[in-house]
Write a protein that holds these residues in place. Structure first.
Motif, PDB file in Angstrom:
ATOM      1  N   LEU A 635       0.828  -1.202   0.000  1.00  0.00           N
ATOM      2  CA  LEU A 635       0.000   0.000   0.000  1.00  0.00           C
ATOM      3  C   LEU A 635       0.862   1.251   0.000  1.00  0.00           C
ATOM      4  O   LEU A 635       0.582   2.209  -0.739  1.00  0.00           O
ATOM      5  CB  LEU A 635      -0.919  -0.013   1.229  1.00  0.00           C
ATOM      6  CG  LEU A 635      -1.835   1.199   1.390  1.00  0.00           C
ATOM      7  CD1 LEU A 635      -2.757   1.361   0.180  1.00  0.00           C
ATOM      8  CD2 LEU A 635      -2.650   1.078   2.680  1.00  0.00           C
ATOM      9  N   ASP A 636       1.937   1.236   0.795  1.00  0.00           N
ATOM     10  CA  ASP A 636       2.817   2.398   0.859  1.00  0.00           C
ATOM     11  C   ASP A 636       3.509   2.630  -0.483  1.00  0.00           C
ATOM     12  O   ASP A 636       3.610   3.769  -0.964  1.00  0.00           O
ATOM     13  CB  ASP A 636       3.849   2.192   1.978  1.00  0.00           C
ATOM     14  CG  ASP A 636       4.696   3.430   2.187  1.00  0.00           C
ATOM     15  OD1 ASP A 636       4.122   4.508   2.440  1.00  0.00           O
ATOM     16  OD2 ASP A 636       5.936   3.326   2.067  1.00  0.00           O
ATOM     17  N   ALA A 638       2.396   1.648  -3.427  1.00  0.00           N
ATOM     18  CA  ALA A 638       1.382   2.060  -4.406  1.00  0.00           C
ATOM     19  C   ALA A 638       1.133   3.560  -4.312  1.00  0.00           C
ATOM     20  O   ALA A 638       1.005   4.261  -5.338  1.00  0.00           O
ATOM     21  CB  ALA A 638       0.089   1.283  -4.193  1.00  0.00           C
ATOM     22  N   LYS A 639       1.061   4.077  -3.070  1.00  0.00           N
ATOM     23  CA  LYS A 639       0.836   5.515  -2.907  1.00  0.00           C
ATOM     24  C   LYS A 639       1.992   6.320  -3.484  1.00  0.00           C
ATOM     25  O   LYS A 639       1.792   7.332  -4.171  1.00  0.00           O
ATOM     26  CB  LYS A 639       0.644   5.845  -1.437  1.00  0.00           C
ATOM     27  CG  LYS A 639      -0.654   5.311  -0.851  1.00  0.00           C
ATOM     28  CD  LYS A 639      -0.757   5.651   0.639  1.00  0.00           C
ATOM     29  CE  LYS A 639      -2.077   5.137   1.227  1.00  0.00           C
ATOM     30  NZ  LYS A 639      -2.193   5.430   2.679  1.00  0.00           N
ATOM     31  N   THR A 640       3.223   5.857  -3.213  1.00  0.00           N
ATOM     32  CA  THR A 640       4.394   6.571  -3.722  1.00  0.00           C
ATOM     33  C   THR A 640       4.457   6.498  -5.248  1.00  0.00           C
ATOM     34  O   THR A 640       4.706   7.501  -5.942  1.00  0.00           O
ATOM     35  CB  THR A 640       5.675   5.979  -3.122  1.00  0.00           C
ATOM     36  OG1 THR A 640       5.614   6.063  -1.694  1.00  0.00           O
ATOM     37  CG2 THR A 640       6.905   6.715  -3.621  1.00  0.00           C
ATOM     38  N   CYS A 642       2.010   5.919  -7.479  1.00  0.00           N
ATOM     39  CA  CYS A 642       0.937   6.656  -8.165  1.00  0.00           C
ATOM     40  C   CYS A 642       1.134   8.168  -8.066  1.00  0.00           C
ATOM     41  O   CYS A 642       0.823   8.904  -9.011  1.00  0.00           O
ATOM     42  CB  CYS A 642      -0.415   6.248  -7.573  1.00  0.00           C
ATOM     43  SG  CYS A 642      -0.898   4.547  -8.008  1.00  0.00           S
ATOM     44  N   GLN A 643       1.643   8.620  -6.908  1.00  0.00           N
ATOM     45  CA  GLN A 643       1.858  10.054  -6.767  1.00  0.00           C
ATOM     46  C   GLN A 643       2.932  10.540  -7.734  1.00  0.00           C
ATOM     47  O   GLN A 643       2.787  11.594  -8.370  1.00  0.00           O
ATOM     48  CB  GLN A 643       2.259  10.388  -5.327  1.00  0.00           C
ATOM     49  CG  GLN A 643       2.337  11.881  -5.022  1.00  0.00           C
ATOM     50  CD  GLN A 643       0.993  12.578  -5.135  1.00  0.00           C
ATOM     51  OE1 GLN A 643       0.035  12.186  -4.447  1.00  0.00           O
ATOM     52  NE2 GLN A 643       0.885  13.589  -6.006  1.00  0.00           N
ATOM     53  N   VAL A 707      -4.864   9.991  -8.008  1.00  0.00           N
ATOM     54  CA  VAL A 707      -3.919   9.138  -7.272  1.00  0.00           C
ATOM     55  C   VAL A 707      -4.675   8.027  -6.562  1.00  0.00           C
ATOM     56  O   VAL A 707      -4.248   6.860  -6.556  1.00  0.00           O
ATOM     57  CB  VAL A 707      -3.099   9.984  -6.278  1.00  0.00           C
ATOM     58  CG1 VAL A 707      -2.223   9.080  -5.393  1.00  0.00           C
ATOM     59  CG2 VAL A 707      -2.224  10.985  -7.021  1.00  0.00           C
ATOM     60  N   ASP A 708      -5.812   8.346  -5.966  1.00  0.00           N
ATOM     61  CA  ASP A 708      -6.588   7.338  -5.237  1.00  0.00           C
ATOM     62  C   ASP A 708      -7.063   6.228  -6.161  1.00  0.00           C
ATOM     63  O   ASP A 708      -7.063   5.042  -5.799  1.00  0.00           O
ATOM     64  CB  ASP A 708      -7.794   7.986  -4.560  1.00  0.00           C
ATOM     65  CG  ASP A 708      -7.390   8.879  -3.395  1.00  0.00           C
ATOM     66  OD1 ASP A 708      -6.243   8.743  -2.916  1.00  0.00           O
ATOM     67  OD2 ASP A 708      -8.224   9.703  -2.967  1.00  0.00           O
ATOM     68  N   CYS A 710      -5.652   5.267  -8.939  1.00  0.00           N
ATOM     69  CA  CYS A 710      -4.463   4.502  -9.300  1.00  0.00           C
ATOM     70  C   CYS A 710      -4.086   3.533  -8.176  1.00  0.00           C
ATOM     71  O   CYS A 710      -3.835   2.345  -8.405  1.00  0.00           O
ATOM     72  CB  CYS A 710      -3.315   5.468  -9.593  1.00  0.00           C
ATOM     73  SG  CYS A 710      -1.714   4.682  -9.852  1.00  0.00           S
ATOM     74  N   VAL A 711      -4.071   4.011  -6.930  1.00  0.00           N
ATOM     75  CA  VAL A 711      -3.716   3.171  -5.775  1.00  0.00           C
ATOM     76  C   VAL A 711      -4.706   2.022  -5.639  1.00  0.00           C
ATOM     77  O   VAL A 711      -4.321   0.855  -5.425  1.00  0.00           O
ATOM     78  CB  VAL A 711      -3.691   4.017  -4.486  1.00  0.00           C
ATOM     79  CG1 VAL A 711      -3.551   3.122  -3.259  1.00  0.00           C
ATOM     80  CG2 VAL A 711      -2.551   5.029  -4.533  1.00  0.00           C
TER      81      VAL A 711
END
Length: 751
Positions: A635-636, A638-640, A642-643, A707-708, A710-711
């Protein structure tokens, strides 16, 4: 059934290279060649009359009937000569086609008269007509709204002074003499024994420009007086009909080719048809030669159409025993318009000219350069043209010499104009042939309807142009046109009962058939698991012809003909569906021209059930070659990931322009990431499909994707390949995999 045009026997026979088409000897066409019903058997017609103006009298077409006489003697009024009736006019031809009623114990009254306005037709022609007429022919209205004035002001300018003539001017013209010329030319003095004083002529009327004259005529056409006059004429004529008799009211026709442009031959000011130069005692008193601009020609055509529309409206309101005979398109169909692109006017040798120019060669042998010595009848078209020229000479205007001076030119004599100017813009013999045939066709159509018979195809004119209407019914019928021949699923045996409901609406006496009609029905029958809605819709249409009230096919017969023409036998797949229907079924769309309007239908089949979009491909990895990883780490990452892709506006496309074909990878390494310190990798790349939820774009733009979103798509891969719950509490418990969504492969794995 016997099919032919009324005059086809002599129109199509005896043609030689020396005689242009359309100028043939008369003969009767009665007599049968088979035992079937003959729609052209007019033996029941015993009385026919023709009333109207110079278009009906046939001015210039052939030989003038009767003998020269004293035109001012009341006893001579309304004789053939006095009215300028000719032996190639369509009423005369029609009578000959009927075998000459006068020689068969019947009676033909030829009462049409050059120059007659509607009131005169009522007062002096209908009053002379016998009662009990089987056929009445009418042409009237053009003289009421300035036909001759338009020809004068917009084309020839026989008398075309400027507005200065209405004042004193620098030259003291003999205005009394001018007014006398014009008044005598225009006034039926002593008509039927009633003395009519010469009117006080307003000279300024003749000082109008072409534009002003056209506008003045437009106002007259739009007036209630004009409409009421036409309606009153029809009403009075109907009183003279026998039971079952019919009136045939003929149209006028456009003179000019409809494709006029300001760079064509006729528009060139050097090619003006103006007969006089701008040379008077005072040049300021005479208008400059008028050019045949595209605008002028178009507006003159619109003048004709406006008159025709008013006549048609009156005919339509007069009941079922009056037909509007519209020959306008037919004169253009033979190439007869003035100023066609391929013609350099004046072309004096065209066999197919629809109207007379002043100097056109006449195959009938009448010289346009001959100058009649007989007095002209006051109020006739010829007298009007001559009066205009006489007034012009009073002003000292100089004739424009086109090489036809001498006998051919306009000269200061007792008769100023040669005969050719007395018939200008009137139909030539070939057009009178067409009008006669068209009326004959309508008469045959009435015969067929009265006897519940179909009417066969009409004759063909030169150039393989079928000018007369093509009805349905009978051997060789057209039966309408299948506009979309794909199968509709509606069986022909069911079509009749479906269309009958529409015909019941059409035939309702309370319905207005002068406006469009439509009926939409839903039809059951296509019951199939592959169909979302088993109902087929069919729409029936009626669109009236605004220029004809002569119907050659009734509603039920029209759809019956379409059923025969557009029925498809055998097994056919219904358009737009996976269903196959057996038996004769209707085509998707068809129409039939009934003369007075068009019957048609359109079928809309049911839609197939929508197919489920393909499920996104998902592939889950296992211990075979892959390592387990932490969901929190995924999850971490994915956030990085996608951002960063959002900030850098990363694009992946089917062309691979923004990224390499293998896409782009993001990874993270650490003891808390994956077992055995493996790298956790996330990788998006183009998938070539899987775009169902994005309307099939050609790229994936992470700069515009949230971003959300994408994540969440990455985490669908993580959580879709292993239970979301972690009952054993292991730190590393996800294997990841690959999923296809949003036009991309979304890959998550540890290795």
């Amino acid at each position: 059934m016997h099919h032919r045009g009324l005059l086809a026997g002599w129109l199509l026979s005896g043609v030689t290279s020396a005689v242009p088409f359309g100028y043939m000897p008369h003969s009767t066409l009665f007599g049968r060649q088979d035992g079937d019903f003959d729609e052209y058997d007019f033996s029941k017609i015993k009385k026919m009359a023709a009333i109207g103006d110079s278009y009906s009298a046939g001015i210039g077409a052939g030989n003038r009937l009767g003998q020269a006489l004293d035109v001012n003697n009341v006893a001579n009024h309304y004789t053939d000569w006095w009215c300028s009736r000719y032996d190639h006019s369509y009423p005369y031809l029609l009578n000959k086609g009927l075998g000459d009623l006068n020689s068969q114990g019947g009676k033909f009254q030829f009462l049409s008269c050059s120059g007659a306005q509607t009131k005169e037709v009522i007062d002096s022609q209908i009053s002379r007509m016998d009662s009990g007429q089987d056929v009445i022919l009418i042409s009237s209205g053009g003289n009421d709204v300035g036909f001759a004035d338009i020809i004068n002001q917009c084309v020839y300018q026989f008398f075309s002074p400027t507005k200065i003539l209405g004042g004193l001017g620098e030259i003291a013209y003999d205005r009394a003499a001018l007014k006398e010329w014009l008044a005598k030319a225009a006034t039926r003095v002593g008509l039927d024994g009633v003395d009519v004083p010469l009117p006080d002529i307003d000279l300024l009327k003749y000082a109008r420009t072409c534009e002003e004259e056209l506008e003045n005529s437009k106002k007259m056409i739009e007036s209630e007086e004009f409409s009421n006059g036409i309606s009153d004429l029809i009403k009075k004529a109907k009183e003279k009909l026998a039971p079952g008799g019919r009136i045939y009211y003929t149209s006028y026709a456009r003179f000019w080719s409809p494709d006029a442009t300001d760079d064509d031959w006729c528009a060139d000011p050097k090619h003006t048809w103006s007969v006089f130069l701008s040379k008077t005692f005072n040049v300021a008193d005479w208008q400059s030669p008028v050019a045949l601009t595209a605008d002028h020609r178009t507006k003159m055509n619109e003048f004709v159409e406006a008159v025709n529309n008013k006549i048609f409206d009156a005919v339509l309101a007069s009941g079922d025993d009056v037909s509007f005979v519209d020959w306008d398109d037919y004169s253009g169909g033979i190439g007869g318009h003035f100023c066609r692109k391929e013609v350099q006017e004046p072309d004096t040798k065209r066999w197919n000219a629809a109207f007379y120019e002043w100097n056109i060669n006449d195959p009938m042998g009448t010289s346009p350069f001959r100058r009649s010595v007989e007095d002209l009848v006051p109020g006739s078209f010829e007298a009007l043209m001559n009066g205009f020229a006489g007034a012009a000479f009073e002003m000292g205007v100089q004739y424009r010499d086109d090489g036809n001076a001498g006998e051919g030119g306009i000269q200061k004599r007792s008769t100023f104009i040669p005969d050719g100017y007395g018939r200008i813009f009137h139909p030539t013999p070939i057009v009178h042939n067409i009008i006669a045939d068209l009326i004959g066709y309508y008469m045959a159509s009435k015969n067929a309807r009265d006897n519940n018979q179909d009417l066969g195809p009409s004759i063909m004119y030169p150039g393989d142009q079928c000018l007369l209407p093509q009805p349905s019914g009978g051997e060789g019928k057209t039966g309408g046109t299948c506009k979309n021949e794909d199968a509709s699923g509606i069986l022909a045996k069911d079509f009749a009962s479906i269309s009958e409901e529409f015909c019941k609406q059409y035939n309702d006496p309370n319905e207005d058939r002068s406006v469009n009609m439509v009926l939409k029905k839903e039809v059951d029958g296509l019951d199939d698991a592959k169909i979302d809605n088993g109902k087929t819709s069919i729409e029936f249409f009626w669109v009236p012809n605004k220029r004809s009230n002569e119907c050659n096919t009734e509603c039920t017969a029209a759809y019956s003909a379409l059923s025969e023409t557009c029925g498809k036998s055998g097994a056919h797949e219904v358009e737009g569906t996976p269903i196959t229907v057996e038996g004769v079924q209707m085509a998707m769309e068809a129409e039939l021209d009934a003369g007075c309007g068009t019957f048609s239908y359109i079928v809309t089949p049911p839609k197939p059930k929508p197919t489920e979009p393909p499920k996104p491909e998902k592939k889950c990895y296992t211990a075979d070659g892959y390592k387990k990883f932490s969901r929190d780490a995924a999850l971490d990452l994915a956030k990085t990931t996608c951002q960063q892709m959002h900030d850098k506006k990363v694009v992946i496309s089917q062309d691979g322009d923004s990224l390499p074909p293998d896409g782009i990878e993001f990874w993270r390494t650490g003891k808390d990431i994956a077992e055995d310190g493996a790298d956790l990798i996330m990788n998006p790349n183009w998938a070539l499909s899987g775009c169902e939820d994005m309307n099939s774009p050609t790229e994936v733009n992470f700069g515009t994707m949230s971003v959300d979103d994408c994540v969440a798509t990455f985490m669908e891969v993580v959580d879709g390949c292993a239970p979301f719950e972690n009952p054993s509490g292991d730190k590393f418990w996800k294997f990841g995999g690959q999923n296809r969504a949003k036009c991309a492969f979304w890959t998550v794995y540890a290795q």
